[in-house]
Design a protein around this motif. Structure first.
Motif, mmCIF file in Angstrom:
data_model
loop_
_atom_site.group_PDB
_atom_site.id
_atom_site.type_symbol
_atom_site.label_atom_id
_atom_site.label_comp_id
_atom_site.label_asym_id
_atom_site.label_seq_id
_atom_site.Cartn_x
_atom_site.Cartn_y
_atom_site.Cartn_z
ATOM 1 N N ALA A 105 43.262 39.433 41.505
ATOM 2 C CA ALA A 105 43.743 38.073 41.778
ATOM 3 C C ALA A 105 42.594 37.153 42.177
ATOM 4 O O ALA A 105 42.484 36.030 41.670
ATOM 5 C CB ALA A 105 44.804 38.101 42.873
ATOM 6 N N ILE A 106 41.723 37.624 43.045
ATOM 7 C CA ILE A 106 40.596 36.793 43.490
ATOM 8 C C ILE A 106 39.611 36.566 42.352
ATOM 9 O O ILE A 106 39.186 35.437 42.097
ATOM 10 C CB ILE A 106 39.906 37.433 44.714
ATOM 11 C CG1 ILE A 106 40.840 37.383 45.924
ATOM 12 C CG2 ILE A 106 38.583 36.735 45.020
ATOM 13 C CD1 ILE A 106 40.364 38.209 47.108
ATOM 14 N N GLY A 107 39.244 37.648 41.649
ATOM 15 C CA GLY A 107 38.270 37.522 40.560
ATOM 16 C C GLY A 107 38.744 36.599 39.453
ATOM 17 O O GLY A 107 37.997 35.737 38.983
ATOM 18 N N ARG B 54 31.138 35.305 37.192
ATOM 19 C CA ARG B 54 30.895 34.397 36.065
ATOM 20 C C ARG B 54 30.824 32.935 36.537
ATOM 21 O O ARG B 54 30.091 32.123 35.975
ATOM 22 C CB ARG B 54 32.001 34.567 35.022
ATOM 23 C CG ARG B 54 31.962 33.613 33.873
ATOM 24 C CD ARG B 54 30.814 33.892 32.971
ATOM 25 N NE ARG B 54 30.872 32.956 31.852
ATOM 26 C CZ ARG B 54 30.099 33.017 30.834
ATOM 27 N NH1 ARG B 54 29.200 33.954 30.738
ATOM 28 N NH2 ARG B 54 30.213 32.143 29.879
ATOM 29 N N ARG B 55 31.545 32.616 37.574
ATOM 30 C CA ARG B 55 31.569 31.250 38.117
ATOM 31 C C ARG B 55 30.171 30.776 38.483
ATOM 32 O O ARG B 55 29.817 29.632 38.296
ATOM 33 C CB ARG B 55 32.503 31.226 39.341
ATOM 34 C CG ARG B 55 32.540 29.923 40.120
ATOM 35 C CD ARG B 55 33.381 28.896 39.354
ATOM 36 N NE ARG B 55 33.651 27.723 40.135
ATOM 37 C CZ ARG B 55 32.818 26.661 40.192
ATOM 38 N NH1 ARG B 55 31.695 26.671 39.557
ATOM 39 N NH2 ARG B 55 33.157 25.607 40.895
ATOM 40 N N ALA C 217 36.989 42.720 37.720
ATOM 41 C CA ALA C 217 37.416 41.489 38.398
ATOM 42 C C ALA C 217 36.251 40.845 39.136
ATOM 43 O O ALA C 217 36.105 39.613 39.142
ATOM 44 C CB ALA C 217 38.563 41.793 39.359
ATOM 45 N N ILE C 218 35.410 41.660 39.747
ATOM 46 C CA ILE C 218 34.222 41.134 40.426
ATOM 47 C C ILE C 218 33.302 40.471 39.414
ATOM 48 O O ILE C 218 32.751 39.393 39.671
ATOM 49 C CB ILE C 218 33.521 42.244 41.231
ATOM 50 C CG1 ILE C 218 34.398 42.654 42.423
ATOM 51 C CG2 ILE C 218 32.132 41.793 41.697
ATOM 52 C CD1 ILE C 218 33.954 43.922 43.126
ATOM 53 N N ALA C 219 33.135 41.089 38.252
ATOM 54 C CA ALA C 219 32.306 40.491 37.192
ATOM 55 C C ALA C 219 32.888 39.156 36.739
ATOM 56 O O ALA C 219 32.150 38.188 36.525
ATOM 57 C CB ALA C 219 32.179 41.450 36.012
ATOM 58 N N SER D 296 35.743 28.296 36.625
ATOM 59 C CA SER D 296 34.441 28.155 35.961
ATOM 60 C C SER D 296 34.464 26.940 35.041
ATOM 61 O O SER D 296 35.333 26.828 34.176
ATOM 62 C CB SER D 296 34.120 29.414 35.151
ATOM 63 O OG SER D 296 32.817 29.356 34.654
ATOM 64 N N PRO D 297 33.544 26.002 35.242
ATOM 65 C CA PRO D 297 33.586 24.759 34.474
ATOM 66 C C PRO D 297 33.389 24.939 32.971
ATOM 67 O O PRO D 297 33.790 24.087 32.196
ATOM 68 C CB PRO D 297 32.461 23.910 35.058
ATOM 69 C CG PRO D 297 31.715 24.765 35.986
ATOM 70 C CD PRO D 297 32.475 26.020 36.218
#
Length: 167
Positions: free
Chosen positions: A126-128, A13-14, A7-9, A135-136
């Motif tokens: 949830a946060i990740g 990515r953003r 999830a952190i990864a 992420s655009p």
């Protein structure tokens, strides 16, 4: 932390869009991969150090240098190194690990309280996933699958925490 590392990864990515997702996932679990390598080849004598502060810093530097060579951008190298460091930082929440070889063992050891670990992992997921969703470069069809991916991650974590009599 298991699914939380991924999830952190995803969240990273953003800000690290030029890096392949496989690289982000690799960096987020590098200390565990190093741990496996230490178990497979005991002569390397790295097993006890993979989740120490010094081991994490060393691994972060190596991964950052590799990223600098492969991707030729300082910010991507720094981000890669920070992902490695994040692994050990959050493992101190879920485990009890030595700060250095033969040093004091610290950590909240949430694995001993499966529901607390699950709540932390679910929050990380949830946060990740939420950050990743912003992420655009994420295409619309991929956004549709994010809820399914988050649910799968939660299910996998639930199995780890509560299922199959593994504890």
């Amino acid at each position: 932390m298991y699914m939380g590392h991924y999830a952190i990864a995803l969240g990273a990515r953003r800000w690290l869009r030029p890096l392949p997702m496989a690289w982000l996932l690799f960096a987020s679990i590098e200390p565990d991969l190093h741990d496996v390598l230490g178990d497979l080849i005991p002569a390397l004598s790295i097993g006890p150090d993979t989740h120490t502060v010094a081991g994490a810093i060393g691994a972060a530097i190596v991964v950052a240098l590799l990223a600098a060579v492969l991707f030729r951008q300082a910010a991507l190298a720094v981000g890669s190194g920070l992902l490695v460091l994040s692994h050990v930082a959050v493992d101190y929440l879920t485990s009890r690990l030595p700060l250095w070889r033969h040093g004091p063992v610290v950590g909240l050891h949430l694995y001993a309280v499966p529901w607390a670990d699950f709540v932390l992992e679910a929050l990380a997921i949830a946060i990740g996933v939420s950050i990743y969703a912003t992420s655009p470069d994420l295409r619309r069809p991929a956004r549709a699958g994010l809820l399914g991916m988050a649910l799968l991650m939660l299910c996998m974590q639930a199995v780890w925490n509560f299922g199959f009599g593994s504890h």
